[in-house]
Design an enzyme around this catalytic site. Structure first.
Site, PDB file in Angstrom:
ATOM      1  N   LYS A  93      -9.483   8.468  43.693  1.00 30.75           N
ATOM      2  CA  LYS A  93      -9.121   9.859  43.974  1.00 30.75           C
ATOM      3  C   LYS A  93      -9.563  10.759  42.827  1.00 30.75           C
ATOM      4  CE  LYS A  93      -4.667   8.931  41.896  1.00 30.75           C
ATOM      5  NZ  LYS A  93      -3.326   8.386  42.123  1.00 30.75           N
ATOM      6  N   ARG A 122       8.819  11.483  45.715  1.00 33.52           N
ATOM      7  CA  ARG A 122       7.656  12.311  46.039  1.00 33.52           C
ATOM      8  C   ARG A 122       7.440  12.165  47.544  1.00 33.52           C
ATOM      9  NH1 ARG A 122       2.106  11.239  42.756  1.00 33.52           N
ATOM     10  NH2 ARG A 122       2.163   9.324  43.964  1.00 33.52           N
ATOM     11  N   TYR A 178     -15.029  35.268  21.812  1.00 28.42           N
ATOM     12  CA  TYR A 178     -14.059  36.233  22.343  1.00 28.42           C
ATOM     13  C   TYR A 178     -12.816  36.328  21.468  1.00 28.42           C
ATOM     14  CZ  TYR A 178     -16.590  36.103  26.805  1.00 28.42           C
ATOM     15  OH  TYR A 178     -17.537  36.181  27.784  1.00 28.42           O
ATOM     16  N   MET A 233     -16.462  30.361  29.153  1.00 29.93           N
ATOM     17  CA  MET A 233     -16.603  29.736  30.470  1.00 29.93           C
ATOM     18  C   MET A 233     -17.771  28.748  30.494  1.00 29.93           C
ATOM     19  SD  MET A 233     -17.005  31.519  34.199  1.00 29.93           S
ATOM     20  CE  MET A 233     -15.409  32.304  34.252  1.00 29.93           C
TER      21      MET A 233
HETATM   22  C1  LIG Z   1      -2.955   7.443  41.354  1.00 28.29           C
HETATM   23  C2  LIG Z   1      -2.161   6.358  41.939  1.00 28.29           C
HETATM   24  C3  LIG Z   1      -2.235   5.064  41.417  1.00 28.29           C
HETATM   25  C4  LIG Z   1      -2.967   4.730  40.149  1.00 28.29           C
HETATM   26  O1  LIG Z   1      -2.177   5.095  39.041  1.00 28.29           O
HETATM   27  P1  LIG Z   1      -2.658   4.730  37.545  1.00 28.29           P
HETATM   28  O2  LIG Z   1      -1.543   5.164  36.694  1.00 28.29           O
HETATM   29  O3  LIG Z   1      -3.907   5.529  37.319  1.00 28.29           O
HETATM   30  O4  LIG Z   1      -2.913   3.281  37.512  1.00 28.29           O
HETATM   31  C5  LIG Z   1      -1.583   4.056  42.088  1.00 28.29           C
HETATM   32  N1  LIG Z   1      -0.858   4.335  43.202  1.00 28.29           N
HETATM   33  C6  LIG Z   1      -0.730   5.566  43.710  1.00 28.29           C
HETATM   34  C7  LIG Z   1       0.092   5.796  44.927  1.00 28.29           C
HETATM   35  C8  LIG Z   1      -1.366   6.633  43.088  1.00 28.29           C
HETATM   36  O5  LIG Z   1      -1.241   7.862  43.584  1.00 28.29           O
END
Ligand SMILES: *Cc1c(COP(=O)(O)O)cnc(C)c1O
Length: 380
Positions: free
Chosen positions: A46, A143, A273, A321
């Site tokens: 991700k 969550r 800046y 930037m």
């Molecule tokens: C991002 C995520 C992970 C990985 O977490 P790390 O701390 O990077 O190992 C695992 N499970 C879920 C559900 C996540 O959202």
């Protein structure tokens, strides 16, 4: 494909993120070794693979892992577009509008309520398809995830729906990197009860809980699959592990650019800046083509540094930037075209992500995932 002038990733932009493929593969090998052959590995890719480039990383990782995990439909589609064939788990809560896309692409989706399970099941019927489902159980993160006490009824419901294939059940650890282990241990025990219930109904269900912290510090959290993100990229969420095989894990990420301008300034002159840097004597200033528009944080103003030639030099003034200035001191030299490393190693010196995260008062995750699409990722 035809490549016109300047369209090669390496030449398109002087600023690049260079991923060392061999180090990355070694990290995955070390993780495989640490859990043995029976535990599956799901690699979270991700947020553009924690800034490392979702497509490049997923291609490199595919032979070494059992699953890839993304946050949302859009990320999953980018994996499909490059021909990834391993199962893709979408970790995020699903939005109704996205359900048809999730089903069509054969993604394995996260379900946390009977309401969403029904929506998916109904759509599957309409589309004449089935969908693999992982039930998310909340064990303390609050969550997404169904409360553990309500999980059995959701498990039963999903099992009763012909169009839903209950493939997995999982939860997420809230503070597995902390020295105080009590909360994590309680999460593991809550999960174990739910996992046992699920297994009693369907023996081959994949139960998974461990993130990087779970993998590093809680062997009892492995179950059938682990989901190590940050560790796969080379960073420990808590204390570094000093024993094999996890002591073989290293960062594979280098952020580098090139000096594009160089000038000397006099005592009292200011840079950038709001004039937050003033020279206290004659000094030399190099300009780098990177800024907060690339995701290089403005908090680095007057604090961050760059490795150029054999020195480690501090940023002079406000990060802009698109550009950042470096104070080379009165004797410093740099030539236009010199390499400047902002994260990573050069000539035995290093700027770590941890160091940058410390300056920005955040963690490695946020620093890495902040670098955006303007910076090409190059794999060596
Ligand atoms: C991002 C995520 C992970 C990985 O977490 P790390 O701390 O990077 O190992 C695992 N499970 C879920 C559900 C996540 O959202």
């Amino acid at each position: 494909m035809r490549q016109g002038h300047g369209t090669n990733k390496k030449t398109m932009h002087p600023t690049t993120i260079v991923i060392n493929s061999e180090i990355f593969r070694n990290n995955l090998r070390a993780i495989r070794q640490s859990v043995g052959g029976k535990v599956k590995i799901c690699l979270p890719v991700k947020a553009n693979a924690y800034g490392h480039g979702i497509e490049g990383i997923s291609k490199l990782a595919e032979p070494f892992v059992d699953f890839l995990a993304v946050a949302c439909l859009k990320e999953g589609v980018s994996l499909k577009s490059i021909g990834i064939e391993k199962p893709i788990l979408v970790l995020g809560a699903i939005d109704e509008e996205q359900i048809p896309g999730l089903i069509k692409n054969n993604f394995e989706i996260t379900i946390s309520s009977i309401y969403k399970a029904k929506l998916v099941s109904d759509l599957c019927h309409k589309m004449g398809m089935t969908c693999k489902v992982h039930i998310k159980v909340d064990t303390g993160m609050n969550r997404i995830g169904i409360k553990a006490k309500n999980a059995p009824s959701l498990i039963d419901f999903v099992l009763s729906e012909k169009s839903l294939d209950l493939t997995g059940i999982y939860s997420h650890l809230a503070e597995s990197e902390n020295d105080d282990k009590s909360f994590t241990l309680s999460q593991i025990e809550i999960f174990r009860k739910t996992a046992n219930y699920a297994k009693s109904k369907k023996a081959d269900i994949i139960c998974h809980l461990a993130n990087s912290g779970g993998l590093c510090y809680f062997p009892e959290s492995f179950f059938d699959m682990i989901r190590p993100g940050i560790l796969s990229y080379g960073y420990f969420p808590g204390e570094k592990i000093a024993t094999a095989p996890l002591n073989q894990i290293n960062p594979c990420f280098t952020l580098k650019t090139k000096v594009v301008y160089f000038k000397a300034i006099e005592k009292g002159e200011s840079v950038s800046y709001n004039r937050r840097y003033k020279a206290d004597g004659l000094t030399r200033i190099a300009t780098l083509p990177i800024g907060y528009g690339d995701g290089y944080r403005r908090a680095m103003t007057n604090k961050g540094s760059a490795l150029i030639r054999n020195g480690k030099y501090t940023i002079a003034g406000t990060v802009c930037m698109d550009m950042t200035m470096i104070d080379l001191g009165s004797n410093g030299t740099a030539y236009v075209g010199d390499e400047a490393v902002l994260i990573g190693k050069q000539n035995g010196k290093e700027i770590s992500v941890e160091e940058v995260a410390g300056i920005c008062d955040t963690n490695c995750y946020e620093i890495l995932s902040s670098f955006n699409e303007r910076i090409p990722r190059v794999y060596t």
